[in-house]
Design a protein around this motif. Sequence first.
Motif, PDB file in Angstrom:
ATOM      1  N   ASN A 161      -1.451   1.476  -6.177  1.00 33.84           N
ATOM      2  CA  ASN A 161      -0.251   2.421  -6.726  1.00 33.84           C
ATOM      3  C   ASN A 161      -0.203   3.094  -5.288  1.00 33.84           C
ATOM      4  O   ASN A 161      -1.038   3.490  -4.500  1.00 33.84           O
ATOM      5  N   ARG A 195      -9.420   0.647  -8.213  1.00 32.98           N
ATOM      6  CA  ARG A 195      -8.277   0.849  -9.010  1.00 32.98           C
ATOM      7  C   ARG A 195      -7.300   0.015  -9.124  1.00 32.98           C
ATOM      8  O   ARG A 195      -7.034  -0.776  -8.044  1.00 32.98           O
ATOM      9  N   HIS A 211      -4.243   5.874  -2.988  1.00 34.75           N
ATOM     10  CA  HIS A 211      -3.232   6.241  -4.004  1.00 34.75           C
ATOM     11  C   HIS A 211      -2.180   6.874  -3.519  1.00 34.75           C
ATOM     12  O   HIS A 211      -1.062   7.069  -4.057  1.00 34.75           O
ATOM     13  N   SER A 212      -2.415   7.579  -2.252  1.00 35.10           N
ATOM     14  CA  SER A 212      -1.508   8.779  -1.763  1.00 35.10           C
ATOM     15  C   SER A 212      -1.563   8.905  -0.256  1.00 35.10           C
ATOM     16  O   SER A 212      -2.573   8.628   0.453  1.00 35.10           O
ATOM     17  N   GLY A 256      -6.939  -0.520  -4.180  1.00 37.82           N
ATOM     18  CA  GLY A 256      -6.902   0.756  -5.116  1.00 37.82           C
ATOM     19  C   GLY A 256      -7.659   2.045  -4.753  1.00 37.82           C
ATOM     20  O   GLY A 256      -7.575   3.206  -5.311  1.00 37.82           O
ATOM     21  N   SER A 282      -6.109  12.258  -6.506  1.00 34.39           N
ATOM     22  CA  SER A 282      -6.136  10.784  -6.361  1.00 34.39           C
ATOM     23  C   SER A 282      -7.166  10.219  -5.807  1.00 34.39           C
ATOM     24  O   SER A 282      -7.519   8.885  -5.987  1.00 34.39           O
ATOM     25  N   HIS A 283      -8.019  10.780  -4.828  1.00 38.06           N
ATOM     26  CA  HIS A 283      -8.772  10.108  -3.835  1.00 38.06           C
ATOM     27  C   HIS A 283     -10.331  10.823  -4.134  1.00 38.06           C
ATOM     28  O   HIS A 283     -11.290   9.985  -4.607  1.00 38.06           O
TER      29      HIS A 283
END
Length: 515
Positions: A339, A336, A263-264, A260, A356-357
Amino acid sequence: MSVIAAFYGGKSILITGATGFMGKVLMEKLLRTSPDLKVIYILVRPKAGQSLQQRVSQMMNCKLFEKAKEICPNIFEKIRPIYSDLTKPDLGISKEDLEELLTHTNIIFHCAATVRFDDPLRHALQLNVIATQQLLFMASQMLKLEVFIHFSTAYSNCNLKHIDEVIYPCSVEPKKLIDSVEWLDDSIIEEITPKLIENRPNTYTYTKALGEMVVYQERGNLNIAIIRPSIVGASWQEPFPGWVDNLNGPNGLIIAAGKGFLHSLKATPKAVADVVPVDLVINLTLAVGWHTAVHRPKSILIYHCTSGSLNPCLWTDLGFQVLATFEKAPLEKAFRRPNADFTTNNFSTYLWNTISHMAPAVMYDFYLRLTGRKPRMAKLMNRMLKTISMLDYFINRSWEWSSRNTEMLMSQLSNEDQKLFDFDVRHLNWLEYTENYCLGIKKYLLKEDMAGIPAAKRHLRMLRNIHYLFNTVLFLIIWRFFIARSQMARNVWYFVVSLCYKFLSYFRASSTFRH
């Protein structure tokens, strides 16, 4: 009977880089398919507090060698470790050991290299070029040498779009560069490195290209072939699916996604993930060793071991397959819920990296400070983003590699050898391979027990609830300080709510009417 397996019987084989990922798989396959080979010499770097034999025992007492031990019970007698340091003259090998190698060696597999993208040019040059040069000189004195197999990379000429199975010239002569680096100061080398590597992304790809040039220039009468694999991933079938033991290639990204943290990711929609399973690379290598020794081609043949042209898989598809696997078998103690959002330009990448990070990392570090613990997440995220930036060049580009020599070799194998030494990437099922890859990372690299999957799933559910709670609180804050103060925003909000209510009422009425 396998012709290839029989060829290696009774042979004395030297492997450099045997303690690395590919070197271990190469040793395992040799011992399992040709248990009657005479000896495998492995160059082992000294390690404080451990003898050479202790290092070998530690390396071979892992699951990878279980099948080989059943077939070859005297496996430890087949391995002869030799003290070596590739950064020293004559590779740091003693006179006695060198005499033994020069007298008995039949086959050389040169796997040793630094694969770090951010290595200083001096260090990369020493391991990937100078060490190769010294090994070639040593090989030229070997009395019984039949073949020399050099491992390069499919990305050694990544500055080109289409890459043939040929050795491309470099703009700087390797010998001149080696001579210059001996007396140049580190700061000067660092300053001229970008000019030297030109349109290549790092010192790794540049020095691997130089290494090929050295092999070509100093081949003499040696019988040589070069293997160029692309991104080497976990095992596909042998000795079992999913074996992996390092963080190189896509392994770190897969762990970051599963935990997690990631995420991107910036990924061009049509960019191909040119991953090849390690056992496929080793099968090709052993087939090339046999073919080169028996047929003795007049020139150095290059063999590409890539997947993009024959059985492509996109980075985006690979990413979604990884996430789907970790939904079924999550990694333990995830930061997380896994995703992924794929971005396509620098601005959106920067924006998502911040949101996101870095933002979650900063908030988590704040929580750690409040609870009296040392903050560490922002540092971890920065390291991950630095690694991703080094991989960006390879994730957002695709190449075309010719594979005429590889296909020619495939056609010359017997039916038995095509099964035992299968290197046809067209047989690979990406969905099945990716699932085994992720499970292999969980079991063999992270040492996680599969019995812990239910607990890991409960942890993910808790993370999901925290995520929903956080979003709810964030929405209420935005409502309180922004929407509630604007009449227009309130009117829009009431319109959306009433519209949703009408839709719900309509569907409820339709459902009642049908019943």
